[in-house]
Design a protein around this motif. Structure first.
Motif, PDB file in Angstrom:
ATOM      1  N   LYS A 147      -6.101  -9.987   2.113  1.00  0.00           N
ATOM      2  CA  LYS A 147      -6.437 -10.245   3.609  1.00  0.00           C
ATOM      3  C   LYS A 147      -7.816 -10.851   3.450  1.00  0.00           C
ATOM      4  O   LYS A 147      -8.374 -11.845   4.130  1.00  0.00           O
ATOM      5  N   GLN A 162      -3.378  -5.028  -0.540  1.00  0.00           N
ATOM      6  CA  GLN A 162      -3.209  -5.881   0.893  1.00  0.00           C
ATOM      7  C   GLN A 162      -4.540  -6.122   1.336  1.00  0.00           C
ATOM      8  O   GLN A 162      -4.832  -7.387   1.938  1.00  0.00           O
ATOM      9  N   THR A 211      -1.708  -0.014  -3.112  1.00  0.00           N
ATOM     10  CA  THR A 211      -0.942  -0.868  -2.400  1.00  0.00           C
ATOM     11  C   THR A 211      -2.035  -1.131  -1.115  1.00  0.00           C
ATOM     12  O   THR A 211      -2.082  -2.562  -0.767  1.00  0.00           O
TER      13      THR A 211
END
Length: 220
Positions: free
Chosen positions: A187, A183, A179
């Motif tokens: 980003k 992320q 996860t």
């Protein structure tokens, strides 16, 4: 006294037994019965100065507790005869049925008592001779220490619990890591896109100073 405690069980359920001594060995006996695998096997367990010998076959277990001085040949000869007497009894015809604890104590308990007395008094010579021909089968008998089972059982269960907990934590960590990676990737993509956009704006501003806002540098 060589043979001290003998029994016949179905799984861990004792159907009939005879105890020649006064000391209670029920805890050690139940521990051994709970460790016996469902497949056919022969095994000797060591506890203090005593040996627990058993034969497990056809869903029934024949177990005898003996002094260490009795060795293994005579107790396994006893177990062989105990097995033959049980299989020749009417109770053996109901081998597929599940018996309650001590269901055969009144019918087969006296037979176990007589057999223990006979072997403690004078072991039959012919049975001992027959045991000599079966020594090859007894060679694969393993010896395990009951004291280690009794004293370390709780520790082993605790270790298994901790191992399961660590495995669950490792699985959760791997999921969390995936996860976080996703992320971070999004980003980075946003930062990269924003950087490209800023670069294009700066490039437009520079070119607009020379060519005008419409960027028509070649127009007259």
């Amino acid at each position: 006294m060589s043979l001290i405690h003998a029994l016949v069980s179905q799984g861990s359920t004792i159907l009939a037994e005879h105890q020649a001594g006064k000391r209670d060995f029920s805890q050690a006996t139940q521990t051994i019965l709970s460790k016996i695998p469902p497949n056919n096997s022969k095994l000797t367990y060591v506890w203090e100065q005593y040996l627990f010998h058993y034969i497990s076959e056809g869903g029934f277990t024949y177990l005898v507790m003996a002094d260490d001085s009795a060795g293994r040949r005579m107790p396994f000869t006893f177990l062989g005869e105990l097995q033959r007497k049980f299989l020749s009894s009417p109770s053996a015809s109901s081998s597929s049925a599940s018996f309650p604890p001590h269901a055969l104590q009144s019918s087969f308990g006296p037979i176990i008592s007589q057999l223990v007395y006979a072997y403690n008094s004078s072991p039959p010579t012919d049975d001992i001779s027959r045991a000599q021909s079966e020594l090859a089968q007894v060679k694969d008998i393993m010896v395990q220490n009951v004291e280690q089972i009794l004293s370390r059982g709780e520790r082993i269960e605790l270790l298994v619990d901790k191992t399961d907990s660590m495995a669950s934590q490792a699985t959760a960590f791997r999921r969390g890591a995936r996860t976080v990676r996703r992320q971070m990737w999004w980003k980075n993509m946003r930062v990269l896109g924003l950087g490209i956009l800023v670069a294009l704006v700066i490039l437009w501003i520079i070119m607009a100073q020379f060519c005008g806002a419409a960027l028509r540098c070649g127009a007259k």
